[in-house]
Design an enzyme around this catalytic site. Structure first.
Site, short mmCIF file in Angstrom:
data_model
loop_
_atom_site.label_atom_id
_atom_site.label_comp_id
_atom_site.label_asym_id
_atom_site.label_seq_id
_atom_site.Cartn_x
_atom_site.Cartn_y
_atom_site.Cartn_z
N PRO A 92 1.18 -1.19 -0.09
CA PRO A 92 -0.05 0.20 0.07
C PRO A 92 0.94 1.56 -0.10
O PRO A 92 2.07 1.18 0.80
CB PRO A 92 -0.62 -0.79 1.31
CG PRO A 92 -0.94 -1.56 1.64
CD PRO A 92 0.44 -2.53 1.17
N CYS A 93 -0.12 2.09 -1.15
CA CYS A 93 1.42 3.50 -0.73
C CYS A 93 1.10 4.91 -0.46
O CYS A 93 1.22 5.91 -1.32
CB CYS A 93 1.63 3.45 -2.37
SG CYS A 93 0.53 3.13 -3.90
#
Length: 359
Positions: A92-93
């Site tokens: 996840p970013c």
């Protein structure tokens, strides 16, 4: 099993997909003939989608910070120092993204690359892939990536990395991503770029001519095709009806007092994609987790008065029409699709990994 994954052409390469989500990376690698052993993620709503579509792979629902490398090895039957093993880390970013998010939650995502490093150090797979937002690469104060690259070098990996546009790899989006490919068993070359004439636009993937019936805002499709579109308020229906087809923007109704948005009065030069329509003859913008919302980007259908549907978003992410997403919640379906690595990009990565492994 989805029909577009080859049934027998597994070759010798096998992969574990960390932060796998709904399985975009896994699906693309399988299309390339790589056996996907399993995916690791802590998302409850992705489990059924992953298991139903990624044939033969295990979905390990686990907080990676509490998962030990030996336990993962036991659950997936992994061996250490396997030259044919691929670890993919598409974490996840939110922390590195330009999109506004809850900063407290997103800070946690900044350190997942360190967690991924633990498993690389223990197993020393032959190949490593990292895919993420370009902010991971472009932030000058990003010590996390610098430390990760230094770690790879100390472990004997050579690598190539940089920012790529998914549109150069079979995806009808201008989707900029950070991509790293590393190997400790052979030299690595950058992922080959498609020729310009091979690149796709919106019209290549959606529209009535591609099997997407015309629908209205709020249409619900309970079949496996999932051609469901979010409802729109009466005011938003008026707004998109006034927006020119194929690429029009909210400037078309800026002079309408009842329709203009207060935040943009006199400032129509900012955030021009918001409330805009996609253009048939261009790639779409990045499909985000909120692509079903007209007010969250240029997610208006090119000529129908609505935002794009769940299936249209999936198609622009290059998921095939028989890839079924599982959830009763529209927001969850959109998140599964928007967070995914586009399978077409993943397939090209997989094909390139086979070349890298064979020298």
């Amino acid at each position: 099993m989805v029909s577009t994954i080859p049934e027998h052409d597994w070759g010798s390469l096998k992969a574990v997909d960390f932060f796998c989500g709904a399985g975009g990376m896994s699906f693309g690698l399988a299309q390339a003939g790589i056996k996907v052993i399993g995916g690791v993620d802590n998302a409850v709503d992705c489990k059924l989608t992953y298991e139903k579509n990624i044939s033969g792979a295990k979905y390990i629902r686990h907080d990676i910070t509490r998962l030990s490398a030996p336990e993962l090895g036991r659950r997936l039957g992994l061996e250490r120092d396997d030259p044919n093993l691929i670890f993919c880390g598409c974490s996840p970013c939110q922390f590195w993204s330009k999109i506004r998010t809850d900063r407290t939650k997103s800070v946690k995502t900044a350190f997942l690359l360190k967690q991924f490093r633990r498993f690389i150090k223990y197993f020393r797979p032959g190949l490593v892939v990292v895919e993420n937002v370009p902010g991971l690469y472009r932030r000058k104060d990003n010590e996390i990536l610098l430390e990760f690259l230094k770690f790879l070098g100390l472990q004997g990996y050579n690598f190539t990395d940089g920012v790529v546009n998914a549109n150069h790899y079979g995806v009808p989006q201008n989707r900029m991503r950070y991509l790293l490919i590393a190997s400790r068993v052979s030299e690595v070359e950058p992922l080959p770029i498609d020729k310009k004439e091979m690149r796709f636009n919106v019209a290549d993937f959606i529209g009535v001519h591609n099997g997407f019936p015309a629908i209205s805002a709020g249409h619900r499709d309970d079949t496996d095709f999932q051609h469901t579109a979010a409802a729109l308020s009466e005011k938003n229906i008026r707004r998109i009806a006034m927006t020119p087809a194929s690429g029009g923007n909210r400037g078309a109704w800026a002079s309408e007092p009842e329709l203009q948005i207060n935040a943009y009065r006199g400032r129509d030069n900012i955030f021009r994609d918001v409330y805009g329509r996609m253009a048939w003859d261009k790639p779409s913008p990045t499909i985000t987790t909120r692509f079903i919302s007209l007010s969250n980007g240029r997610f208006g259908h090119p000529d129908e008065n609505r935002a794009i549907s769940i299936r249209e978003g999936a198609a622009l992410q290059t998921f095939p029409k028989d890839f079924r997403f599982y959830s009763s919640n529209l927001g969850s379906l959109a998140r599964q699709i928007g967070n995914a690595v586009p399978p077409a990009l993943a397939r090209r990565i997989g094909e390139h990994l086979k070349v890298v492994r064979n020298g």
